[in-house]
Structure formats: structure tokens, C-alpha cells
Design a protein around this motif. Sequence first.
Motif, PDB file in Angstrom:
ATOM      1  N   HIS A  26      16.477 -43.562 -47.723  1.00 23.24           N
ATOM      2  CA  HIS A  26      15.617 -44.066 -48.799  1.00 23.24           C
ATOM      3  C   HIS A  26      15.637 -45.592 -48.814  1.00 23.24           C
ATOM      4  O   HIS A  26      14.595 -46.255 -48.988  1.00 23.24           O
ATOM      5  CB  HIS A  26      16.096 -43.506 -50.133  1.00 23.24           C
ATOM      6  N   GLY A  27      16.826 -46.174 -48.603  1.00 22.66           N
ATOM      7  CA  GLY A  27      16.946 -47.623 -48.626  1.00 22.66           C
ATOM      8  C   GLY A  27      16.169 -48.298 -47.507  1.00 22.66           C
ATOM      9  O   GLY A  27      15.528 -49.337 -47.726  1.00 22.66           O
ATOM     10  N   GLN A  28      16.221 -47.724 -46.312  1.00 23.62           N
ATOM     11  CA  GLN A  28      15.467 -48.287 -45.194  1.00 23.62           C
ATOM     12  C   GLN A  28      13.968 -48.184 -45.430  1.00 23.62           C
ATOM     13  O   GLN A  28      13.199 -49.093 -45.089  1.00 23.62           O
ATOM     14  CB  GLN A  28      15.845 -47.565 -43.897  1.00 23.62           C
ATOM     15  N   ALA A  29      13.538 -47.055 -46.022  1.00 22.15           N
ATOM     16  CA  ALA A  29      12.118 -46.898 -46.337  1.00 22.15           C
ATOM     17  C   ALA A  29      11.691 -47.922 -47.377  1.00 22.15           C
ATOM     18  O   ALA A  29      10.594 -48.505 -47.286  1.00 22.15           O
ATOM     19  CB  ALA A  29      11.853 -45.483 -46.838  1.00 22.15           C
ATOM     20  N   ALA A  30      12.546 -48.164 -48.381  1.00 23.58           N
ATOM     21  CA  ALA A  30      12.238 -49.154 -49.414  1.00 23.58           C
ATOM     22  C   ALA A  30      12.118 -50.548 -48.808  1.00 23.58           C
ATOM     23  O   ALA A  30      11.217 -51.326 -49.165  1.00 23.58           O
ATOM     24  CB  ALA A  30      13.317 -49.131 -50.491  1.00 23.58           C
ATOM     25  N   PHE A  31      13.027 -50.872 -47.884  1.00 25.45           N
ATOM     26  CA  PHE A  31      12.975 -52.194 -47.235  1.00 25.45           C
ATOM     27  C   PHE A  31      11.693 -52.345 -46.424  1.00 25.45           C
ATOM     28  O   PHE A  31      11.031 -53.388 -46.461  1.00 25.45           O
ATOM     29  CB  PHE A  31      14.195 -52.374 -46.333  1.00 25.45           C
ATOM     30  N   PHE A  32      11.332 -51.294 -45.679  1.00 24.91           N
ATOM     31  CA  PHE A  32      10.117 -51.345 -44.872  1.00 24.91           C
ATOM     32  C   PHE A  32       8.896 -51.616 -45.749  1.00 24.91           C
ATOM     33  O   PHE A  32       8.063 -52.471 -45.432  1.00 24.91           O
ATOM     34  CB  PHE A  32       9.939 -50.028 -44.119  1.00 24.91           C
ATOM     35  N   LEU A  33       8.774 -50.903 -46.872  1.00 29.49           N
ATOM     36  CA  LEU A  33       7.632 -51.099 -47.761  1.00 29.49           C
ATOM     37  C   LEU A  33       7.638 -52.495 -48.382  1.00 29.49           C
ATOM     38  O   LEU A  33       6.580 -53.116 -48.555  1.00 29.49           O
ATOM     39  CB  LEU A  33       7.620 -50.032 -48.850  1.00 29.49           C
ATOM     40  N   SER A  34       8.821 -52.994 -48.707  1.00 28.29           N
ATOM     41  CA  SER A  34       8.903 -54.319 -49.342  1.00 28.29           C
ATOM     42  C   SER A  34       8.426 -55.415 -48.399  1.00 28.29           C
ATOM     43  O   SER A  34       7.874 -56.426 -48.853  1.00 28.29           O
ATOM     44  CB  SER A  34      10.333 -54.601 -49.794  1.00 28.29           C
ATOM     45  N   THR A  35       8.620 -55.228 -47.085  1.00 32.95           N
ATOM     46  CA  THR A  35       8.145 -56.236 -46.123  1.00 32.95           C
ATOM     47  C   THR A  35       6.627 -56.248 -46.028  1.00 32.95           C
ATOM     48  O   THR A  35       6.051 -57.169 -45.446  1.00 32.95           O
ATOM     49  CB  THR A  35       8.732 -55.975 -44.723  1.00 32.95           C
ATOM     50  N   ARG A  36       6.006 -55.222 -46.573  1.00 32.68           N
ATOM     51  CA  ARG A  36       4.544 -55.137 -46.567  1.00 32.68           C
ATOM     52  C   ARG A  36       3.955 -55.224 -47.969  1.00 32.68           C
ATOM     53  O   ARG A  36       2.833 -54.785 -48.218  1.00 32.68           O
ATOM     54  CB  ARG A  36       4.106 -53.841 -45.880  1.00 32.68           C
ATOM     55  N   GLY A  37       4.765 -55.760 -48.891  1.00 30.89           N
ATOM     56  CA  GLY A  37       4.280 -56.022 -50.232  1.00 30.89           C
ATOM     57  C   GLY A  37       4.115 -54.797 -51.103  1.00 30.89           C
ATOM     58  O   GLY A  37       3.362 -54.842 -52.085  1.00 30.89           O
ATOM     59  N   ARG A  38       4.820 -53.714 -50.763  1.00 37.32           N
ATOM     60  CA  ARG A  38       4.725 -52.501 -51.568  1.00 37.32           C
ATOM     61  C   ARG A  38       6.084 -52.137 -52.140  1.00 37.32           C
ATOM     62  O   ARG A  38       7.134 -52.468 -51.574  1.00 37.32           O
ATOM     63  CB  ARG A  38       4.188 -51.333 -50.732  1.00 37.32           C
ATOM     64  N   ASP A  39       6.047 -51.397 -53.246  1.00 34.45           N
ATOM     65  CA  ASP A  39       7.270 -50.950 -53.919  1.00 34.45           C
ATOM     66  C   ASP A  39       7.418 -49.457 -53.686  1.00 34.45           C
ATOM     67  O   ASP A  39       6.471 -48.690 -53.920  1.00 34.45           O
ATOM     68  CB  ASP A  39       7.168 -51.260 -55.408  1.00 34.45           C
ATOM     69  N   ILE A  40       8.597 -49.024 -53.235  1.00 33.77           N
ATOM     70  CA  ILE A  40       8.792 -47.609 -52.954  1.00 33.77           C
ATOM     71  C   ILE A  40       8.703 -46.763 -54.218  1.00 33.77           C
ATOM     72  O   ILE A  40       8.438 -45.569 -54.160  1.00 33.77           O
ATOM     73  CB  ILE A  40      10.145 -47.358 -52.248  1.00 33.77           C
ATOM     74  N   GLU A  41       8.881 -47.374 -55.370  1.00 34.15           N
ATOM     75  CA  GLU A  41       8.818 -46.610 -56.615  1.00 34.15           C
ATOM     76  C   GLU A  41       7.428 -45.998 -56.810  1.00 34.15           C
ATOM     77  O   GLU A  41       7.288 -44.927 -57.399  1.00 34.15           O
ATOM     78  CB  GLU A  41       9.180 -47.488 -57.811  1.00 34.15           C
ATOM     79  N   GLU A  42       6.417 -46.665 -56.283  1.00 34.17           N
ATOM     80  CA  GLU A  42       5.051 -46.144 -56.383  1.00 34.17           C
ATOM     81  C   GLU A  42       4.931 -44.791 -55.669  1.00 34.17           C
ATOM     82  O   GLU A  42       4.413 -43.823 -56.235  1.00 34.17           O
ATOM     83  CB  GLU A  42       4.083 -47.148 -55.765  1.00 34.17           C
ATOM     84  N   VAL A  43       5.403 -44.714 -54.437  1.00 39.15           N
ATOM     85  CA  VAL A  43       5.307 -43.456 -53.693  1.00 39.15           C
ATOM     86  C   VAL A  43       6.338 -42.452 -54.177  1.00 39.15           C
ATOM     87  O   VAL A  43       6.117 -41.236 -54.118  1.00 39.15           O
ATOM     88  CB  VAL A  43       5.436 -43.694 -52.167  1.00 39.15           C
ATOM     89  N   ALA A  44       7.474 -42.947 -54.669  1.00 42.87           N
ATOM     90  CA  ALA A  44       8.498 -42.043 -55.195  1.00 42.87           C
ATOM     91  C   ALA A  44       7.996 -41.321 -56.442  1.00 42.87           C
ATOM     92  O   ALA A  44       8.270 -40.127 -56.637  1.00 42.87           O
ATOM     93  CB  ALA A  44       9.779 -42.815 -55.503  1.00 42.87           C
ATOM     94  N   GLU A  45       7.240 -42.029 -57.283  1.00 46.98           N
ATOM     95  CA  GLU A  45       6.708 -41.406 -58.494  1.00 46.98           C
ATOM     96  C   GLU A  45       5.672 -40.348 -58.136  1.00 46.98           C
ATOM     97  O   GLU A  45       5.632 -39.270 -58.757  1.00 46.98           O
ATOM     98  CB  GLU A  45       6.099 -42.463 -59.417  1.00 46.98           C
ATOM     99  N   ARG A  46       4.833 -40.605 -57.134  1.00 44.99           N
ATOM    100  CA  ARG A  46       3.868 -39.589 -56.700  1.00 44.99           C
ATOM    101  C   ARG A  46       4.604 -38.371 -56.136  1.00 44.99           C
ATOM    102  O   ARG A  46       4.174 -37.235 -56.330  1.00 44.99           O
ATOM    103  CB  ARG A  46       2.907 -40.170 -55.667  1.00 44.99           C
TER     104      ARG A  46
END
Length: 296
Positions: A26-46
Amino acid sequence: MSLAPRVVLVHRTTECEELVAHHGTHGQAAFFLSTRGRDIEEVAERHRRTRRALAEVTAAIPLTWRQTRVERADLDRFLFAPEDIVVVVGQDGLVANVAKYLAGQPVLGIDSDPGRNPGVLVRHRPRDAAALLTSTSRSVDELTMVEAVADDTQRILALNEIYLGAAGHQTARYRLGLENDGGVVEAQASSGVLVGTGTGATGWIRSVWQERGGTLPLPRPTDDRLLWFVREAWPSPATGTTLVSGELSASASLQLTVESERLIAFGDGMEGDALELTWGQSVRVGVAARSLRLVG
């Protein structure tokens, strides 16, 4: 003694699950999204909304009924039974994905993310599942489907549209004609041919229809009528651009004979599940005898 109904819950892997599977944690996925200006919480909530919807629908199934689950990637290996009630939990496109594998079973579309999905095919909320499953008078719409049949008996069904053309959307060469049209056939070079239903008139077919000025009346999802369009036909001494659009009644069909080394035909955007067509083969496209029985 007859078997109790079986509810088949159809779902797909969420974006969050795909990201974690690809990046490992989960942490690596969050880091990947953050490098592209996205927050993993958005996809986690979906993801959480989808899981809550699946749990609510599962709880609504009567205890005496049978139930099973199938993920979208496994649909082509799953055997649906005549007594099944198919419950699709997810997006509109997931209903289209399952449609070609059915043979008259009723389909109940549950919107797992209201407000994000158009709700054309997933018409209901998870809270409605209990009443709809047990109702003896639920209304069902018979949605028209489109079918392509090759001369070697290969066959493909689709709820929205069928695309015929070259893999990678390169130039496709073929001869095109209409059944019972006096034998008029035209050699063409184009980006492919699109044949769609009234359900498809809310998506890809509609975009092409708008580009062409919307002169043909769009069919309704239950109409036994299709629209077809040739994409970017190229005029040359050997190829024409006369037959580029039209409609097909229930008794009519579009005939295409391949004049390329390899063309494909696939339905509803599922290019991975395509018919392979080689030089000289012919394929007929028209209204399918089978329809999708969607709970209204």
C-alpha cells in the motif's frame, strides 16, 4: 425437486487492488501516486465503497439460495446456469462485459459508486437488492445486442458495439457491402468499421454519430436496429468512400470480406477477446438473436 436460484455476483478488481498488486505494498502504491500528483485516499475510498456494496448485496441474498462470485477477468471461463440470477456490482461497462456470456438469465445492475457512473446499466443501489431479488413481478428490459459471425463459424456478441479493423487501429483493407442491396460492394481502406446498438448509442457510437452530424436517428436500447459507421475511409483509385454509414434492421446485415493479412473483430472494447480474421475471410454483422434481460 427444483434447485434454489443461484445468484452470481459479478465484480471487478478495483483500481486500488490493482495498484497494490503492481507495486507490492500500500505504501509503495501511495508513493507512486504521489509522484503523479494523486492521493491514494481517493482510490482507497472508491475501493471501500465497492466492498461495502458487495457486502450489502451479499447480505440481501436469501439464506436458502445458492451464491457464487466471479471476477471480470474470469468471465470467459465461468459456466452460467439457466436458473442463475446475475447481479453485477460495479460500473455500466461491467454489465456489457458479462452480457455476451449469458443466454437469457436476468441481470440486475448495482451501482457501487453513484454519481461517478452514468447508471445506464447499473440502475439500482445496493439497498434495493433484497426487494429486487425476491420480487415475482420485477420488470425486465430486453436490450438488443449485435453479433458478428465469420465464415469459419467464429462468433462474437456485444451489448454496445462491435469494431472490425486492424489490430492497433492501423489501416484496414476490406470489401464492404449490405445484404440484399443489389450486390453493391465497395473496396475500402479505413480505420475500421463500427456497428452499434441503442445501448451503445450512449458511448462510442454516439461520438461517431455526433461527428457525422447526427443525421441518422439513434436507436433506443430495446430497438431491433443498429447503426454502422466506417471510420476515416480513404479515397484512392482502388478504394471508395460511398458506403460509410447507415442503419441495419433486424433482418439486414453488413458483409465484410478481408483484404488485409490480418483483421480483428471485438465487442465492447474487449480487444483481448477478439475474432482473428485473415485474407479472404468474410464476416457478417447484424442484430443478434439473443438479447440482454436487464432488470429495470
